[in-house]
Write an enzyme that holds these catalytic residues in place. Structure first.
Site, PDB file in Angstrom:
ATOM      1  N   GLN A 161      18.011 -28.484 -24.083  1.00  0.00           N
ATOM      2  CA  GLN A 161      16.795 -29.178 -23.675  1.00  0.00           C
ATOM      3  C   GLN A 161      15.621 -28.228 -23.550  1.00  0.00           C
ATOM      4  OE1 GLN A 161      16.870 -29.701 -19.008  1.00  0.00           O
ATOM      5  NE2 GLN A 161      18.944 -30.121 -19.815  1.00  0.00           N
ATOM      6  N   LYS A 206       7.163 -29.212 -16.221  1.00  0.00           N
ATOM      7  CA  LYS A 206       8.345 -28.910 -15.422  1.00  0.00           C
ATOM      8  C   LYS A 206       8.840 -27.481 -15.648  1.00  0.00           C
ATOM      9  CE  LYS A 206      12.997 -30.701 -14.394  1.00  0.00           C
ATOM     10  NZ  LYS A 206      14.137 -31.456 -14.923  1.00  0.00           N
ATOM     11  N   HIS A 243      11.369 -28.505 -21.570  1.00  0.00           N
ATOM     12  CA  HIS A 243      10.473 -29.309 -20.751  1.00  0.00           C
ATOM     13  C   HIS A 243       9.064 -29.193 -21.321  1.00  0.00           C
ATOM     14  CE1 HIS A 243      13.819 -29.690 -18.085  1.00  0.00           C
ATOM     15  NE2 HIS A 243      13.846 -28.408 -17.828  1.00  0.00           N
ATOM     16  N   ARG A 261      15.656 -33.718 -24.829  1.00  0.00           N
ATOM     17  CA  ARG A 261      17.025 -33.304 -25.167  1.00  0.00           C
ATOM     18  C   ARG A 261      17.267 -33.334 -26.674  1.00  0.00           C
ATOM     19  NH1 ARG A 261      17.295 -36.819 -20.794  1.00  0.00           N
ATOM     20  NH2 ARG A 261      18.127 -35.907 -18.860  1.00  0.00           N
ATOM     21  N   SER A 294      22.592 -30.615 -21.199  1.00  0.00           N
ATOM     22  CA  SER A 294      22.131 -30.760 -22.580  1.00  0.00           C
ATOM     23  C   SER A 294      21.279 -29.573 -23.031  1.00  0.00           C
ATOM     24  CB  SER A 294      21.313 -32.045 -22.720  1.00  0.00           C
ATOM     25  OG  SER A 294      20.240 -32.061 -21.794  1.00  0.00           O
ATOM     26  N   LYS A 307      22.904 -38.815 -23.862  1.00  0.00           N
ATOM     27  CA  LYS A 307      21.608 -39.450 -23.619  1.00  0.00           C
ATOM     28  C   LYS A 307      20.726 -39.365 -24.867  1.00  0.00           C
ATOM     29  CE  LYS A 307      21.649 -38.429 -18.646  1.00  0.00           C
ATOM     30  NZ  LYS A 307      20.941 -37.792 -17.513  1.00  0.00           N
ATOM     31  N   GLU A 359      10.626 -24.229 -14.477  1.00  0.00           N
ATOM     32  CA  GLU A 359      11.675 -24.201 -13.465  1.00  0.00           C
ATOM     33  C   GLU A 359      12.317 -22.828 -13.350  1.00  0.00           C
ATOM     34  OE1 GLU A 359      14.166 -27.343 -15.029  1.00  0.00           O
ATOM     35  OE2 GLU A 359      15.517 -25.919 -15.975  1.00  0.00           O
TER      36      GLU A 359
END
Length: 426
Positions: A114, A139, A116, A300, A112, A306, A141
C-alpha cells in the site's frame, strides 16, 4: 475528571483478519487490562488495532462520560492550545479534531502492499470515490516497534533490484524485455534520484503490478516450488523466507513479488520507521505503536482481498529508491528527561515520546504547547500535575491538555512504560 487537563479516555478496538488472535494480541491485552467498557474478549478473534484519537471511524470517548473526545475538545479548545487550534483550523481541520491518530497494531498476517496519498491527491480521491477514500486528508505515518517487527518499506536500491532481475527468472519473466533492458542500463549508470531512474523504476513496478494473472500465478508457483525443493541462490537468500511466508498467507498473489523490489527490514523494540506520502510499504509481523495524520486513506495493490487501486497507486508513488535507513527515525533527547526518547518525523502533525521509567523513579515532562495522548503499555504508576494526581496501569489511555507539565512516577516491581503522541504548532 472532565474539567481537568489530564484525564482517562476510552479507545476503540478494530478486528481485522491480519490481527493477532485473542490475548496473543497486545491490542486485546491492553483492552482487557484497562477493562474497556463493552469489551468482551473472544479468544478466537483477531485483534488488530487500538485507536486513540478523534477519527470518526473509531472515536475515543471520555472515561465515565457519554461524550466523545472530539466533542469535549470542541467545547474546551484551551485543551488543544490556541496555536494548534489556529494552525490546523487554517489547514481545514474540523473543530475538536486532533491532527494525529495514535494506534497500537498487533500483526500476525501481512498487511497489504500500500501507499498513502498526499493532501492534494487525498482531496481528489475523496471527491471521486468517497465510499473508498472516506476523508480528504493525507496520512504520513510512523511505526515504532514494541516487539520484534518486520516490514517492507520503500523501493530497494536500483542495483539490488537489478540483481534480482538477473538472478531470479520467475521474477524476470513478468517484466517485458524492453523495460528490463532500460532498467538494467539505468541501474548501472543513472543517479538514483534522477528523472531517468524514477522513470525506469515506475515502468518496472507498473509492469509487475499489471502482469497477466495467469502468467504471474504460474511464475509464483514455479518460484515457490524451487525454493521449497532446493532453496534460493546466493542473491535470493535474503528474500526466500519472506516469499514463502507471504505466499502461505496470500497464495498466488502478485504482491509476493514485491519482495524483490522493496526493502525488507527487521526491527527491534525502540526502532522506528517513517513513511511519507507516496512510499510503498507493507507491515509483515510484530507489535507496534503507530502514529499518523488523522486519516484512514489507503491505496492498495497486493496482499489483500480488499479493493486494489493499481492505477492510483502507480501514479501516486514518489519512486525514490535506496537503503531502508532513509526511512529510519532516530530517537533524540527530550528536554532534560533522563528516561524519555523523542521520535520526531519531518512533519507537523505529530511526534512521539517513549517513556521507560525504572521502578521507584520519576520523570518530569515540561509543558507542551499542544495536546497529547498517552498509553501505558507496561507497569503501573501515577501522573501528577498542579496538585492533582491520577493513578495509571497497563492499558490506560490518557489525554494531556496543552500547556500542562506532568510528573510521572513508576511504582510496583517493574518499569513504567508509556508512549505519548503530541503535536505542537512551532
Amino acid at each position: 475528571m472532565s474539567h481537568l487537563p489530564v484525564f482517562k479516555i476510552v479507545p476503540t478496538t478494530q478486528k481485522y483478519d491480519w490481527g493477532k488472535i485473542g490475548l496473543s494480541s497486545k491490542v486485546a491485552q491492553y483492552a482487557a487490562a484497562a477493562k474497556i467498557p463493552g469489551f468482551s474478549l473472544d479468544e478466537k478473534a483477531p485483534y488488530a488495532e487500538l485507536w486513540m484519537g478523534t477519527h470518526p471511524n473509531g472515536p475515543s470517548r471520555l472515561a465515565g462520560a457519554d461524550i466523545t473526545l472530539a466533542e469535549h475538545l470542541a467545547a474546551h479548545p484551551e485543551l488543544m492550545g490556541p496555536k494548534v487550534v489556529s494552525r490546523f483550523r487554517d489547514a481545514g481541520a474540523e473543530e475538536g479534531n486532533l491532527p494525529f491518530l495514535f494506534k497500537v497494531l498487533a500483526i500476525e498476517k501481512a498487511l497489504s502492499i500500500q501507499t498513502h496519498p498526499d493532501k492534494k491527491t487525498a482531496e481528489a480521491l475523496h471527491k471521486e470515490k468517497p465510499n473508498v477514500y472516506k476523508d480528504a486528508n493525507h496520512k504520513p505515518e510512523m511505526a515504532l516497534a514494541l516487539t520484534p517487527f518486520t516490514a517492507m518499506c520503500g523501493f530497494l536500491p536500483l542495483s539490488q533490484i537489478a540483481t534480482y532481475l538477473t538472478s531470479t527468472p520467475e521474477f524476470a519473466a513478468l517484466i517485458p524485455e524492453t523495460i528490463t533492458t532500460k532498467f538494467l542500463a539505468a541501474a548501472s549508470s543513472a543517479d538514483p534520484t534522477s528523472p531517468e531512474a524514477k522513470t525506469v523504476l515506475k515502468d518496472l513496478f507498473s509492469a509487475l503490478m499489471t502482469a497477466d494473472e495467469a502468467a504471474f500465478k504460474a511464475s509464483l508457483a514455479d518460484l515457490v516450488k524451487r525454493y521449497e525443493a532446493s532453496g534460493a541462490n546466493a542473491d535470493e537468500a535474503g528474500v526466500k523466507d519472506l516469499v514463502l511466508r507471504l505466499n502461505s498467507q496470500f497464495p498466488g498473489d502478485i504482491g509476493v513479488f514485491c519482495a524483490f523490489i522493496l526493502n525488507y527490514v527487521k526491527m527491534q523494540p525502540g526502532e522506528a520507521i517513517f513513511l511519507a506520502a507516496g512510499e510503498p510499504h507493507a507491515y509483515v509481523s510484530g507489535d507496534i505503536m503507530e502514529c499518523m495524520a488523522t486519516s484512514d486513506n489507503v491505496i492498495r495493490a497486493g496482499l489483500t482481498p480488499k479493493l486494489r487501486d493499481i492505477p492510483n497507486l502507480v501514479s501516486g508513488l514518489t519512486y525514490g529508491a535506496g537503503d531502508a535507513s532513509r526511512h529510519m527515525v532516530k530517537p533524540a533527547a527530550f528536554d532534560s528527561a533522563a528516561h524519555t526518547a523523542l521520535y520526531n518525523p519531518p512533519i507537523p502533525e505529530f511526534s512521539v515520546l517513549q517513556v521507560l521509567i525504572p521502578s521507584g523513579e520519576t520523570e518530569v515532562h515540561p509543558p507542551i504547547e499542544g495536546p497529547s495522548i498517552a498509553i501505558v503499555t507496561e507497569g503501573k504508576g501515577a501522573l501528577e500535575w498542579a496538585g492533582e494526581k491520577l493513578v495509571v496501569a497497563e492499558g490506560d489511555v490518557l489525554f494531556i491538555g496543552a500547556g500542562t507539565g506532568v510528573k510521572l512516577l513508576a511504582s510496583g516491581d517493574g518499569q513504567l512504560a508509556i508512549y505519548r503522541a503530541f503535536v505542537e504548532a512551532s
